[in-house]
Design a protein around this motif. Sequence first.
Motif, PDB file in Angstrom:
ATOM      1  N   UNK A 166     -25.326  -6.027  26.913  1.00  0.00           N
ATOM      2  CA  UNK A 166     -25.196  -6.140  25.451  1.00  0.00           C
ATOM      3  C   UNK A 166     -24.041  -5.302  24.891  1.00  0.00           C
ATOM      4  N   UNK A 167     -23.776  -4.166  25.509  1.00  0.00           N
ATOM      5  CA  UNK A 167     -22.660  -3.312  25.073  1.00  0.00           C
ATOM      6  C   UNK A 167     -21.330  -3.979  25.447  1.00  0.00           C
ATOM      7  N   UNK A 168     -21.218  -4.405  26.697  1.00  0.00           N
ATOM      8  CA  UNK A 168     -19.970  -4.988  27.196  1.00  0.00           C
ATOM      9  C   UNK A 168     -19.626  -6.283  26.464  1.00  0.00           C
ATOM     10  N   UNK A 169     -20.613  -6.949  25.893  1.00  0.00           N
ATOM     11  CA  UNK A 169     -20.397  -8.220  25.198  1.00  0.00           C
ATOM     12  C   UNK A 169     -19.987  -8.056  23.744  1.00  0.00           C
ATOM     13  N   UNK A 170     -19.961  -6.824  23.251  1.00  0.00           N
ATOM     14  CA  UNK A 170     -19.728  -6.597  21.815  1.00  0.00           C
ATOM     15  C   UNK A 170     -18.273  -6.564  21.397  1.00  0.00           C
ATOM     16  N   UNK A 171     -17.349  -6.501  22.354  1.00  0.00           N
ATOM     17  CA  UNK A 171     -15.963  -6.387  21.927  1.00  0.00           C
ATOM     18  C   UNK A 171     -14.965  -6.641  23.029  1.00  0.00           C
ATOM     19  N   UNK A 172     -13.736  -6.276  22.747  1.00  0.00           N
ATOM     20  CA  UNK A 172     -12.638  -6.407  23.700  1.00  0.00           C
ATOM     21  C   UNK A 172     -12.752  -5.253  24.694  1.00  0.00           C
ATOM     22  N   UNK A 173     -12.732  -5.570  25.974  1.00  0.00           N
ATOM     23  CA  UNK A 173     -12.817  -4.534  27.007  1.00  0.00           C
ATOM     24  C   UNK A 173     -11.476  -3.816  27.107  1.00  0.00           C
ATOM     25  N   UNK A 174     -11.534  -2.525  27.378  1.00  0.00           N
ATOM     26  CA  UNK A 174     -10.326  -1.709  27.471  1.00  0.00           C
ATOM     27  C   UNK A 174     -10.496  -0.767  28.658  1.00  0.00           C
ATOM     28  N   UNK A 175      -9.429  -0.585  29.416  1.00  0.00           N
ATOM     29  CA  UNK A 175      -9.437   0.404  30.498  1.00  0.00           C
ATOM     30  C   UNK A 175      -8.008   0.878  30.736  1.00  0.00           C
ATOM     31  N   UNK A 176      -7.899   2.012  31.398  1.00  0.00           N
ATOM     32  CA  UNK A 176      -6.605   2.561  31.788  1.00  0.00           C
ATOM     33  C   UNK A 176      -6.337   2.028  33.187  1.00  0.00           C
ATOM     34  N   UNK A 177      -5.296   1.199  33.334  1.00  0.00           N
ATOM     35  CA  UNK A 177      -5.064   0.419  34.547  1.00  0.00           C
ATOM     36  C   UNK A 177      -6.201  -0.598  34.671  1.00  0.00           C
ATOM     37  N   UNK A 178      -6.340  -1.394  33.635  1.00  0.00           N
ATOM     38  CA  UNK A 178      -7.491  -2.283  33.445  1.00  0.00           C
ATOM     39  C   UNK A 178      -7.718  -3.271  34.576  1.00  0.00           C
ATOM     40  N   UNK A 179      -6.680  -3.732  35.233  1.00  0.00           N
ATOM     41  CA  UNK A 179      -6.874  -4.722  36.292  1.00  0.00           C
ATOM     42  C   UNK A 179      -7.804  -4.158  37.372  1.00  0.00           C
ATOM     43  N   UNK A 180      -7.709  -2.862  37.665  1.00  0.00           N
ATOM     44  CA  UNK A 180      -8.602  -2.248  38.648  1.00  0.00           C
ATOM     45  C   UNK A 180     -10.053  -2.314  38.179  1.00  0.00           C
ATOM     46  N   UNK A 181     -10.329  -1.793  36.998  1.00  0.00           N
ATOM     47  CA  UNK A 181     -11.703  -1.746  36.495  1.00  0.00           C
ATOM     48  C   UNK A 181     -12.270  -3.149  36.279  1.00  0.00           C
ATOM     49  N   UNK A 182     -11.451  -4.057  35.765  1.00  0.00           N
ATOM     50  CA  UNK A 182     -11.897  -5.433  35.559  1.00  0.00           C
ATOM     51  C   UNK A 182     -12.201  -6.105  36.902  1.00  0.00           C
ATOM     52  N   UNK A 183     -11.403  -5.823  37.923  1.00  0.00           N
ATOM     53  CA  UNK A 183     -11.637  -6.396  39.255  1.00  0.00           C
ATOM     54  C   UNK A 183     -12.943  -5.887  39.859  1.00  0.00           C
ATOM     55  N   UNK A 184     -13.208  -4.596  39.690  1.00  0.00           N
ATOM     56  CA  UNK A 184     -14.463  -4.038  40.201  1.00  0.00           C
ATOM     57  C   UNK A 184     -15.640  -4.680  39.461  1.00  0.00           C
ATOM     58  N   UNK A 185     -15.527  -4.807  38.146  1.00  0.00           N
ATOM     59  CA  UNK A 185     -16.581  -5.448  37.363  1.00  0.00           C
ATOM     60  C   UNK A 185     -16.810  -6.879  37.861  1.00  0.00           C
ATOM     61  N   UNK A 186     -15.727  -7.638  38.034  1.00  0.00           N
ATOM     62  CA  UNK A 186     -15.854  -9.020  38.520  1.00  0.00           C
ATOM     63  C   UNK A 186     -16.529  -9.054  39.892  1.00  0.00           C
ATOM     64  N   UNK A 187     -16.132  -8.169  40.788  1.00  0.00           N
ATOM     65  CA  UNK A 187     -16.738  -8.132  42.126  1.00  0.00           C
ATOM     66  C   UNK A 187     -18.225  -7.822  42.050  1.00  0.00           C
ATOM     67  N   UNK A 188     -18.604  -6.881  41.213  1.00  0.00           N
ATOM     68  CA  UNK A 188     -20.024  -6.542  41.074  1.00  0.00           C
ATOM     69  C   UNK A 188     -20.816  -7.723  40.534  1.00  0.00           C
ATOM     70  N   UNK A 189     -20.278  -8.394  39.526  1.00  0.00           N
ATOM     71  CA  UNK A 189     -20.954  -9.571  38.985  1.00  0.00           C
ATOM     72  C   UNK A 189     -21.139 -10.623  40.080  1.00  0.00           C
ATOM     73  N   UNK A 190     -20.085 -10.886  40.840  1.00  0.00           N
ATOM     74  CA  UNK A 190     -20.156 -11.895  41.905  1.00  0.00           C
ATOM     75  C   UNK A 190     -21.109 -11.463  43.015  1.00  0.00           C
ATOM     76  N   UNK A 191     -21.000 -10.195  43.449  1.00  0.00           N
ATOM     77  CA  UNK A 191     -21.832  -9.711  44.557  1.00  0.00           C
ATOM     78  C   UNK A 191     -23.318  -9.780  44.244  1.00  0.00           C
ATOM     79  N   UNK A 192     -23.663  -9.640  42.973  1.00  0.00           N
ATOM     80  CA  UNK A 192     -25.070  -9.671  42.579  1.00  0.00           C
ATOM     81  C   UNK A 192     -25.476 -11.026  41.989  1.00  0.00           C
ATOM     82  N   UNK A 193     -24.574 -12.006  42.064  1.00  0.00           N
ATOM     83  CA  UNK A 193     -24.892 -13.352  41.603  1.00  0.00           C
ATOM     84  C   UNK A 193     -25.160 -13.439  40.111  1.00  0.00           C
TER      85      UNK A 193
END
Length: 178
Positions: free
Chosen positions: A76-103
Amino acid sequence: MAVYIVFDVETPNHANDRMSAIGITAIKDNKIVANYFSLVDPETHFDSFNTQLTGIDADKVKGAPNFAELWKKIEPIMSKGILVAHNAVFDMSVLRSCLRNYGITWKPSAEYLCTVQIGRRILPDMKHNLNVMCDHYGIALDHHKADSDAHACAEILLRYMESGVDVSGYVKKFVLSP
Protein backbone atom coordinates in the motif's frame (compact mmCIF):
# COMPACT_ATOMS: atom_id res chain seq x y z
CA MET A 1 1.70 17.77 -5.82
CA ALA A 2 3.20 14.36 -6.50
CA VAL A 3 3.83 11.81 -3.77
CA TYR A 4 7.30 10.28 -3.79
CA ILE A 5 8.09 6.94 -2.20
CA VAL A 6 11.83 6.92 -1.66
CA PHE A 7 13.28 3.51 -0.91
CA ASP A 8 16.56 1.72 -0.45
CA VAL A 9 17.27 -1.98 -0.23
CA GLU A 10 20.18 -3.95 1.13
CA THR A 11 20.97 -7.35 -0.38
CA PRO A 12 22.40 -10.50 1.22
CA ASN A 13 24.72 -11.55 -1.61
CA HIS A 14 26.14 -10.77 -5.03
CA ALA A 15 23.07 -12.14 -6.87
CA ASN A 16 21.15 -8.97 -5.88
CA ASP A 17 17.86 -10.80 -6.35
CA ARG A 18 16.69 -10.78 -2.72
CA MET A 19 16.66 -8.11 -0.03
CA SER A 20 17.81 -8.29 3.57
CA ALA A 21 16.48 -4.84 4.53
CA ILE A 22 14.31 -2.07 3.13
CA GLY A 23 13.98 1.55 4.14
CA ILE A 24 11.14 3.72 2.86
CA THR A 25 10.66 7.48 3.22
CA ALA A 26 7.49 9.11 1.89
CA ILE A 27 7.38 12.69 0.62
CA LYS A 28 4.08 14.52 0.22
CA ASP A 29 3.63 18.26 -0.37
CA ASN A 30 7.43 18.59 -0.49
CA LYS A 31 7.79 17.32 3.09
CA ILE A 32 8.89 14.01 4.56
CA VAL A 33 5.72 12.57 6.07
CA ALA A 34 6.67 8.99 6.97
CA ASN A 35 9.59 6.62 7.44
CA TYR A 36 9.49 2.83 7.47
CA PHE A 37 12.17 0.18 8.00
CA SER A 38 12.23 -3.58 8.10
CA LEU A 39 14.78 -6.32 8.06
CA VAL A 40 13.83 -9.01 5.55
CA ASP A 41 14.60 -12.72 5.71
CA PRO A 42 15.98 -13.30 2.21
CA GLU A 43 15.70 -17.07 2.58
CA THR A 44 19.11 -17.44 0.99
CA HIS A 45 22.79 -17.23 1.94
CA PHE A 46 24.74 -14.13 2.92
CA ASP A 47 28.07 -13.24 1.32
CA SER A 48 30.69 -11.93 3.74
CA PHE A 49 31.10 -8.80 1.58
CA ASN A 50 27.43 -7.86 1.95
CA THR A 51 27.45 -8.64 5.68
CA GLN A 52 30.52 -6.43 6.20
CA LEU A 53 28.94 -3.63 4.17
CA THR A 54 25.49 -3.68 5.80
CA GLY A 55 26.03 -5.34 9.17
CA ILE A 56 23.18 -7.74 8.33
CA ASP A 57 23.65 -11.49 8.57
CA ALA A 58 21.50 -14.61 8.96
CA ASP A 59 21.26 -14.16 12.74
CA LYS A 60 20.00 -10.58 12.38
CA VAL A 61 17.15 -11.55 10.06
CA LYS A 62 15.94 -14.48 12.17
CA GLY A 63 12.26 -13.83 12.84
CA ALA A 64 12.05 -11.07 10.21
CA PRO A 65 9.36 -11.42 7.54
CA ASN A 66 10.28 -12.85 4.16
CA PHE A 67 9.55 -10.64 1.16
CA ALA A 68 6.06 -12.08 0.53
CA GLU A 69 5.05 -11.39 4.15
CA LEU A 70 6.59 -7.92 4.09
CA TRP A 71 4.98 -7.08 0.73
CA LYS A 72 1.53 -7.26 2.33
CA LYS A 73 2.59 -4.37 4.61
CA ILE A 74 4.56 -2.24 2.16
CA GLU A 75 2.53 -2.66 -1.06
CA PRO A 76 0.00 0.00 0.00
CA ILE A 77 2.90 2.39 0.67
CA MET A 78 4.78 1.54 -2.54
CA SER A 79 1.57 2.04 -4.56
CA LYS A 80 0.97 5.60 -3.32
CA GLY A 81 3.41 7.47 -5.50
CA ILE A 82 6.41 7.70 -7.78
CA LEU A 83 9.23 5.44 -6.59
CA VAL A 84 12.58 7.12 -5.99
CA ALA A 85 16.02 5.69 -5.25
CA HIS A 86 19.67 6.68 -5.47
CA ASN A 87 20.96 4.61 -8.41
CA ALA A 88 17.35 3.51 -8.88
CA VAL A 89 17.97 0.82 -11.48
CA PHE A 90 19.66 -1.28 -8.76
CA ASP A 91 16.85 -0.95 -6.20
CA MET A 92 14.13 -1.32 -8.84
CA SER A 93 15.84 -4.48 -10.17
CA VAL A 94 16.00 -6.01 -6.70
CA LEU A 95 12.33 -5.17 -6.16
CA ARG A 96 11.41 -6.75 -9.52
CA SER A 97 13.43 -9.89 -8.69
CA CYS A 98 11.75 -10.24 -5.30
CA LEU A 99 8.30 -9.86 -6.84
CA ARG A 100 9.13 -12.50 -9.48
CA ASN A 101 10.85 -14.89 -7.04
CA TYR A 102 7.81 -14.90 -4.78
CA GLY A 103 5.29 -15.05 -7.64
CA ILE A 104 3.76 -11.70 -6.73
CA THR A 105 1.96 -9.75 -9.44
CA TRP A 106 1.91 -6.05 -8.67
CA LYS A 107 1.68 -3.97 -11.81
CA PRO A 108 3.34 -4.19 -15.24
CA SER A 109 5.54 -1.13 -14.68
CA ALA A 110 6.22 1.57 -12.14
CA GLU A 111 7.12 5.24 -12.51
CA TYR A 112 10.41 6.10 -10.85
CA LEU A 113 13.03 8.79 -10.37
CA CYS A 114 16.76 8.32 -9.88
CA THR A 115 18.52 10.94 -7.78
CA VAL A 116 21.86 9.97 -9.36
CA GLN A 117 20.55 10.65 -12.88
CA ILE A 118 19.00 13.97 -11.83
CA GLY A 119 22.20 14.95 -10.02
CA ARG A 120 24.37 14.20 -13.04
CA ARG A 121 22.28 16.61 -15.09
CA ILE A 122 22.04 19.47 -12.60
CA LEU A 123 25.47 19.08 -10.91
CA PRO A 124 27.65 17.67 -13.71
CA ASP A 125 30.99 18.45 -12.08
CA MET A 126 30.39 16.35 -8.94
CA LYS A 127 30.61 12.71 -7.99
CA HIS A 128 27.15 11.40 -7.21
CA ASN A 129 27.84 8.72 -4.62
CA LEU A 130 25.28 8.95 -1.83
CA ASN A 131 27.88 9.85 0.80
CA VAL A 132 29.37 12.57 -1.44
CA MET A 133 25.95 14.09 -2.08
CA CYS A 134 25.13 13.97 1.63
CA ASP A 135 28.40 15.75 2.45
CA HIS A 136 27.61 18.36 -0.22
CA TYR A 137 24.15 19.07 1.24
CA GLY A 138 25.02 18.56 4.92
CA ILE A 139 22.71 15.55 5.26
CA ALA A 140 23.31 12.99 8.03
CA LEU A 141 24.02 9.49 6.72
CA ASP A 142 24.67 6.08 8.26
CA HIS A 143 25.67 4.59 4.91
CA HIS A 144 24.45 1.13 3.82
CA LYS A 145 21.69 1.18 6.40
CA ALA A 146 18.48 1.06 4.35
CA ASP A 147 16.50 3.48 6.52
CA SER A 148 19.29 6.07 6.61
CA ASP A 149 20.01 5.71 2.88
CA ALA A 150 16.31 6.13 1.97
CA HIS A 151 15.95 9.17 4.23
CA ALA A 152 19.13 10.73 2.81
CA CYS A 153 17.93 10.12 -0.75
CA ALA A 154 14.63 11.81 0.13
CA GLU A 155 16.53 14.80 1.52
CA ILE A 156 18.58 15.02 -1.70
CA LEU A 157 15.40 14.95 -3.79
CA LEU A 158 13.94 17.73 -1.65
CA ARG A 159 17.13 19.80 -2.13
CA TYR A 160 16.82 19.38 -5.89
CA MET A 161 13.19 20.52 -5.82
CA GLU A 162 13.96 23.44 -3.46
CA SER A 163 16.60 24.64 -5.93
CA GLY A 164 13.94 24.84 -8.64
CA VAL A 165 14.45 21.53 -10.45
CA ASP A 166 11.24 20.23 -12.03
CA VAL A 167 11.77 16.56 -11.23
CA SER A 168 8.66 15.55 -13.20
CA GLY A 169 10.79 15.79 -16.34
CA TYR A 170 13.00 12.97 -15.03
CA VAL A 171 10.26 10.39 -14.37
CA LYS A 172 10.83 7.09 -16.17
CA LYS A 173 9.02 3.76 -16.30
CA PHE A 174 10.56 0.53 -15.02
CA VAL A 175 9.14 -2.76 -16.33
CA LEU A 176 8.25 -5.02 -13.42
CA SER A 177 6.59 -7.96 -15.15
CA PRO A 178 7.02 -9.51 -18.59
